[in-house]
Design a protein around this motif. Structure first.
Motif, PDB file in Angstrom:
ATOM      1  N   LEU A   1      40.281 -44.413 -67.156  1.00 18.35           N
ATOM      2  CA  LEU A   1      39.376 -44.755 -66.054  1.00 18.35           C
ATOM      3  C   LEU A   1      39.311 -46.267 -65.806  1.00 18.35           C
ATOM      4  O   LEU A   1      39.370 -46.726 -64.661  1.00 18.35           O
ATOM      5  CB  LEU A   1      37.971 -44.190 -66.348  1.00 18.35           C
ATOM      6  CG  LEU A   1      36.810 -44.711 -65.507  1.00 18.35           C
ATOM      7  CD1 LEU A   1      37.019 -44.478 -64.027  1.00 18.35           C
ATOM      8  CD2 LEU A   1      35.494 -44.054 -65.946  1.00 18.35           C
TER       9      LEU A   1
ATOM     10  N   HIS B   1      35.331 -36.846 -67.278  1.00 16.88           N
ATOM     11  CA  HIS B   1      35.249 -37.271 -68.683  1.00 16.88           C
ATOM     12  C   HIS B   1      33.831 -37.051 -69.215  1.00 16.88           C
ATOM     13  O   HIS B   1      33.645 -36.631 -70.353  1.00 16.88           O
ATOM     14  CB  HIS B   1      35.675 -38.739 -68.843  1.00 16.88           C
ATOM     15  CG  HIS B   1      37.130 -38.962 -68.469  1.00 16.88           C
ATOM     16  ND1 HIS B   1      37.682 -40.211 -68.339  1.00 16.88           N
ATOM     17  CD2 HIS B   1      38.135 -38.080 -68.205  1.00 16.88           C
ATOM     18  CE1 HIS B   1      38.965 -40.097 -68.005  1.00 16.88           C
ATOM     19  NE2 HIS B   1      39.262 -38.817 -67.917  1.00 16.88           N
TER      20      HIS B   1
ATOM     21  N   THR C   1      39.311 -41.698 -57.148  1.00 14.92           N
ATOM     22  CA  THR C   1      39.841 -41.278 -58.453  1.00 14.92           C
ATOM     23  C   THR C   1      38.910 -41.724 -59.581  1.00 14.92           C
ATOM     24  O   THR C   1      38.677 -40.980 -60.546  1.00 14.92           O
ATOM     25  CB  THR C   1      41.253 -41.867 -58.641  1.00 14.92           C
ATOM     26  OG1 THR C   1      42.034 -41.513 -57.501  1.00 14.92           O
ATOM     27  CG2 THR C   1      41.917 -41.343 -59.910  1.00 14.92           C
ATOM     28  N   GLU C   2      38.348 -42.939 -59.444  1.00 15.80           N
ATOM     29  CA  GLU C   2      37.468 -43.463 -60.491  1.00 15.80           C
ATOM     30  C   GLU C   2      36.227 -42.566 -60.638  1.00 15.80           C
ATOM     31  O   GLU C   2      35.797 -42.258 -61.751  1.00 15.80           O
ATOM     32  CB  GLU C   2      37.000 -44.892 -60.127  1.00 15.80           C
ATOM     33  CG  GLU C   2      38.104 -45.928 -59.980  1.00 15.80           C
ATOM     34  CD  GLU C   2      38.670 -45.989 -58.553  1.00 15.80           C
ATOM     35  OE1 GLU C   2      38.903 -44.933 -57.938  1.00 15.80           O
ATOM     36  OE2 GLU C   2      38.900 -47.122 -58.075  1.00 15.80           O
TER      37      GLU C   2
ATOM     38  N   LEU D   1      37.156 -39.260 -62.271  1.00 18.70           N
ATOM     39  CA  LEU D   1      37.367 -39.399 -63.725  1.00 18.70           C
ATOM     40  C   LEU D   1      36.038 -39.559 -64.453  1.00 18.70           C
ATOM     41  O   LEU D   1      35.838 -39.013 -65.544  1.00 18.70           O
ATOM     42  CB  LEU D   1      38.275 -40.603 -64.019  1.00 18.70           C
ATOM     43  CG  LEU D   1      39.724 -40.474 -63.524  1.00 18.70           C
ATOM     44  CD1 LEU D   1      40.463 -41.807 -63.687  1.00 18.70           C
ATOM     45  CD2 LEU D   1      40.469 -39.364 -64.264  1.00 18.70           C
TER      46      LEU D   1
ATOM     47  N   VAL E   1      44.658 -34.378 -62.393  1.00 18.31           N
ATOM     48  CA  VAL E   1      44.255 -35.273 -61.303  1.00 18.31           C
ATOM     49  C   VAL E   1      45.506 -35.610 -60.488  1.00 18.31           C
ATOM     50  O   VAL E   1      46.500 -36.092 -61.029  1.00 18.31           O
ATOM     51  CB  VAL E   1      43.605 -36.561 -61.858  1.00 18.31           C
ATOM     52  CG1 VAL E   1      43.272 -37.523 -60.719  1.00 18.31           C
ATOM     53  CG2 VAL E   1      42.352 -36.208 -62.648  1.00 18.31           C
TER      54      VAL E   1
ATOM     55  N   THR F   1      41.818 -35.659 -69.064  1.00 21.98           N
ATOM     56  CA  THR F   1      42.711 -35.866 -67.908  1.00 21.98           C
ATOM     57  C   THR F   1      43.966 -36.650 -68.291  1.00 21.98           C
ATOM     58  O   THR F   1      44.930 -36.658 -67.527  1.00 21.98           O
ATOM     59  CB  THR F   1      41.996 -36.665 -66.789  1.00 21.98           C
ATOM     60  OG1 THR F   1      41.678 -37.974 -67.299  1.00 21.98           O
ATOM     61  CG2 THR F   1      40.725 -35.983 -66.326  1.00 21.98           C
TER      62      THR F   1
END
Ligand code: HMG
Ligand code: MG
Length: 306
Positions: A272, A262, A254-255, A258, A11, A268
């Motif tokens: 989170l 996941h 990004t959240e 993830l 990421v 990653t």
């Protein structure tokens, strides 16, 4: 029965650059360093921290030299910055940068609007950057903008994108990030694009950079994963846009990235919940809405639990 180890996805957090460059309220150097440090503490290992571009063109990135200078150089995090030319690289070197990124476009009109030169001229500017960076052992990433459409000239062919991506790779860029600058691409076009580009650049050296203008960014990540792409750029809280792409909104959050990764069983190394807390904090600091759906869901859940 032994479980197969989770496949890793990298990421690449671009919020402090791609995000903040288009937020109306510029953040001070101290606030930017604070944000980057909070992001580094979540487990993110690749963070784009600034841009050595003309402050007349992008005032939000003024002070990038101080930002980069204030970041630690021994915490295992790769802090990167954009450089459009040799002048930018020299500023990055003064700040102690170990990684920079040059940025090209697959559309002539966007190249002119973004960096005031043609695609060929941009490569003439990049050549001395790559050469000086190699001598100084600075890693160089490459971007291609407008890979799924241009705000000024419309459709862009995958062949055109592949040609620019290959040129950057042959020039020495270790990774090529393909940017859907206007966030107009759909998953079918994304899959075709990466399938085509992987015939010209090894898929391990390709990254997906999806803006979310039309709500397709996370679906496009999924499509690119299906083509074997294992590096994605994202912005905490979905910050940002592009100042030279009218109407474009921020990167995939990004959240959200993830949450997807996941859930699909990819590893990653990033926490989170911790990123979601940073997303709440930076949105409040900027006075903007949090544009991460997963971030909002996590915040609502933790509010219910208290
Ligand atoms: P120009 O006006 O053609 O440059 O701009 P120039 O060489 O003629 O120089 C003019 C002035 O700029 C001079 O200053 C130079 O010193 C200065 P003056 O003598 O007039 O006072 N200058 C610089 N200042 C600071 N840093 C530099 C630099 N170079 C020259 N490196 C330039 C050409 C490339 C500089 C300008 O067009 C520019 O800064 N553009 C930046 C655009 C930008 O940052 N866009 C956003 C990032 S790209 C993006 O967001 C897309 C991406 O996310 C992927 C995607 O989503 O598609 C990566
Ligand atoms: Mg971008």
């Amino acid at each position: 029965m032994t479980m197969a180890p989770a496949q890793a996805v990298k990421v690449f957090e671009v919020g402090p650059r791609d995000g903040l460059q288009n937020e109306r309220q510029p953040l001070s150097v101290a606030a930017r360093v604070g944000l980057i440090s909070e992001l580094a503490a979540t487990g993110l290992r690749h963070i784009e921290a600034g841009a050595f571009v003309s402050p007349r063109w992008v005032p939000q990135m003024a002070g990038s030299e101080e930002v980069l200078r204030l970041l630690p150089n021994d915490d295992g995090v790769h802090y990167a910055a954009l450089v459009p030319n040799l002048q930018g690289l020299q500023a990055a070197q003064r700040a102690g940068c170990r990684e920079v990124a040059v940025f090209a476009a697959a559309s002539e009109a966007f190249s002119r609007n973004n960096i005031n030169c043609s695609i060929d001229e941009s490569f003439e500017r990049f050549a001395p950057v790559l050469q000086a960076a190699r001598q100084a052992s600075i890693r160089v990433r490459g971007y291609v903008s407008c890979v799924l459409g241009c705000p000024f000239s419309g459709a862009v062919a995958p062949e055109t994108v592949a040609k620019v991506a290959r040129r950057l790779h042959e020039m020495g860029c270790y990774e090529i990030s393909l940017g859907d600058t206007i966030g107009a691409g759909r998953p079918d076009a994304t899959a075709q694009l990466f399938e085509h580009c992987a015939q010209h650049v090894p898929v391990a050296a390709l990254a997906g950079h999806f803006h979310d203008t039309w709500g397709m960014a996370i679906a496009n990540v999924h499509a690119a994963l299906g083509q074997g792409v294992r590096t994605f750029d994202s912005s905490v809280a979905g910050l940002g846009g592009c100042p030279y792409s009218p109407g474009a909104s921020g990167n995939v959050a990004t959240e959200d990235l993830l949450y997807l990764l996941h859930g699909l069983g990819y590893s990653t190394g990033v926490d989170l919940q911790a990123v979601a807390r940073v997303g709440v904090h930076i949105s409040a600091q900027l006075g903007t809405a949090n544009r991460s759906r997963a971030g909002l869901a996590l915040a609502a859940r933790s509010a219910c639990q208290h």
